[in-house]
Design an enzyme around this catalytic site. Structure first.
Site, PDB file in Angstrom:
ATOM      1  N   LYS A 113       0.831  -1.210   0.000  1.00 28.53           N
ATOM      2  CA  LYS A 113       0.000   0.000   0.000  1.00 28.53           C
ATOM      3  C   LYS A 113       0.863   1.255   0.000  1.00 28.53           C
ATOM      4  O   LYS A 113       0.677   2.160  -0.821  1.00 28.53           O
ATOM      5  CB  LYS A 113      -0.920   0.012   1.223  1.00 28.53           C
ATOM      6  CG  LYS A 113      -1.677   1.303   1.432  1.00 28.53           C
ATOM      7  CD  LYS A 113      -2.612   1.623   0.274  1.00 28.53           C
ATOM      8  CE  LYS A 113      -3.117   3.048   0.368  1.00 28.53           C
ATOM      9  NZ  LYS A 113      -3.998   3.398  -0.754  1.00 28.53           N
ATOM     10  N   CYS A 172      -2.417  11.327   0.326  1.00 29.79           N
ATOM     11  CA  CYS A 172      -1.853   9.990   0.046  1.00 29.79           C
ATOM     12  C   CYS A 172      -0.367  10.113  -0.257  1.00 29.79           C
ATOM     13  O   CYS A 172       0.477   9.675   0.505  1.00 29.79           O
ATOM     14  CB  CYS A 172      -2.571   9.362  -1.149  1.00 29.79           C
ATOM     15  SG  CYS A 172      -4.322   9.203  -0.919  1.00 29.79           S
TER      16      CYS A 172
END
Ligand code: SAJ
Length: 476
Positions: free
Chosen positions: A230, A288
């Site tokens: 991730k 992010c």
């Protein structure tokens, strides 16, 4: 009793809890509840002053999320009506469940010491630990530093429950990959990384996620590999953006057009020949890419301490990529200063109109917007700054205007920071008249305008990567 026997005794997953009613937890809970495989889903939300209001909204089948999420409210209304979903702040209800997922944000306190703010997530994990029962599955969905699931989270769960991971309960990490505006579609269609503390945990987590996938497939691995996957997804995207940003800076210095080079390199096709030529720009914002690189770095420092073999004294390539991307607003400041200087003006007392406060084109999301450090530098240099954004209505301590002409009245410089489609067809004559300047400056941070169109109308143009235009003759 071994975990496998405990799970067999408990039978298939029927009752699920989702902790954290945010843009990750809400669609996840809705899709679990909408699956005929499961009987019931609780959405857990702290009844806090800032977000307690979500509980009543969700129990009316209404989504508290901003922006359009196609299909979400229909599903929420359906599962609430069918009494398959309810939102609660009573964490004791965890004790009756077969599986609990946690989708709680892990922002960084500050980038310097790479310390993520785990307090909200810790509170959620402690709640689960208090009410954990044998045979239950616990899944962390938040983006977390590699190593968190099998150390930090496991230790809290074991301490609070007296149970042991991999013996009494199953533990996994299944990172979310959702993007605003496509939450349901992303959960259904993206492949789902499922990383277990042990193979049995991976298997049990696979049972939980399989029913909500349509096109997506399960990709099983260890919990730590899932955490690295991730954080790497976003680290590599940030790296690719930094690579084209650095090329843009080189092209400016060499007097060539980065888009010629991009087109040229991109033309190299054929199997196995890939060049991820992304787009140079005024900077990288969002929650992010600005964060996940630091999670990955912290992971290798903690898990790989003393074991990492790396060129001595060299900085991490990934951290360097972050530095290059964070340099772009500074470069925009340099372009603005140089352009004003070409017409004998300095920033002091100049009026600069920033077009775009959102960090992403055609979005109202302002998290970590690169426009902010740029605006701070302008103010420090004594400029007057006015900000336009058609999608962002407000931002703490920064007045945002929605009327473009208003913003450009009397402006010495117009600076494009976001790729909003409104900025694609700016009219040079109209802007020049509004600015009242014979040679207004325009700085294009997102390749939105045609340089010649503005240069012909007397503008002083600067553009990211436009070494072929940035020293043009001033016309008229
Ligand atoms: N940006 C560039 N050049 C590019 C692409 C982006 O400068 O070529 C800038 C954008 O202007 C923005 C920032 O980078 O300021 C981030 O843009 P983004 O498109 O990566 O959008 P994010 O930050 O919302 O990233 C999310 C991530 N999704 C998840 O974490 C689940 C990322 O993994 C996705 O790849 C990305 O969305 C996406 O592709 O939409």
């Amino acid at each position: 009793m071994a975990l496998e026997a405990l799970i067999r005794k408990r039978g298939p997953i029927k009752k699920i809890g989702v902790i954290g009613m945010g843009y990750v937890g809400i669609p996840a809970a809705a899709l679990f509840a909408d699956s005929p495989v499961f009987d019931f889903v609780y959405g857990f939300q702290r009844d806090s002053p800032s977000s307690g209001y979500k509980i009543a909204m969700l129990n009316r089948g209404e989504s508290p999320l901003k922006g359009e999420e196609p299909g979400l409210e229909d599903i929420l209304k359906k599962v609430v009506t069918e009494k398959k979903f309810s939102c609660t702040s009573d964490f004791k209800k965890i004790a009756d469940l077969d599986a609990v997922t946690l989708s709680i944000q892990t922002p960084f306190l500050n980038k310097e010491d790479l310390l993520p703010d785990f307090s909200p997530l810790t509170e959620g994990i402690e709640q689960v630990g208090h009410h954990l029962s044998p045979g239950m599955l616990v899944v962390l969905e938040s983006t977390i530093t590699p190593g968190t699931t099998v150390t930090f989270a496991r230790e809290i769960l074991e301490r609070e429950s007296g149970l042991k991971a991999g013996v009494d309960f199953a533990l996994a990490h299944a990172p979310e990959r959702v993007m605003a505006g496509r939450l349901l579609r992303n959960i259904r269609e993206h492949d789902r990384i499922v990383g277990g503390f042990d193979p049995i945990s991976t298997q049990r987590a696979t049972e939980l996620y399989t029913p909500v996938l349509t096109l997506g497939k399960i990709i099983p691995m260890s919990a730590t590999a899932a955490e690295v996957t991730k954080t790497t997804e976003n680290t590599f995207r940030d790296l690719q953006i930094a690579a084209i940003n650095e090329l843009a800076l080189y092209c400016e210095a060499m007097g060539i057009n980065v888009y010629d080079v991009r087109r040229g390199v991109d033309s190299l096709k054929g199997e196995g020949i890939t060049r991820a030529m992304l787009w140079p720009g005024a900077g990288v914002g969002g929650h992010c890419l600005t964060k996940d690189t630091y999670h990955l770095e912290r992971g290798v420092q903690v898990l790989g301490k003393d074991l990492l073999d790396y060129p001595v004294g060299e900085p991490s390539l990934y951290i360097l990529a972050r530095r290059i991307n964070d340099f772009m607003p500074t470069h925009m400041f340099r372009l603005t200063t140089d352009a004003l200087k070409r017409t004998g003006r300095s920033l002091k007392g100049a009026k600069v109109a920033i077009l775009g406060w959102a960090f992403l084109a055609n979005s109202d999301d302002t998290r970590n917007t690169p426009s902010e450090p740029y605006r701070d530098n302008l103010i420090k240099a004594g400029a007057t700054v006015i900000v336009h954004d058609p999608h962002v209505l407000e931002y703490p301590h920064v007045p945002i205007f929605q009327h473009l002409d208003e913003t450009m009245k009397g402006a010495d410089a117009i600076v494009i920071f976001a790729g909003h489609h409104q900025y694609k067809n700016l009219d040079p004559d109209h802007i020049r008249a509004l600015s009242g300047r014979s040679h207004p400056v325009i700085v294009d941070g997102r390749n939105m305008i045609d340089p010649d169109h503005f240069i012909k109308h007397g503008f002083v143009y600067k553009g990211i990567g436009r070494g072929d235009k940035n020293m043009h003759k001033i016309l008229r």
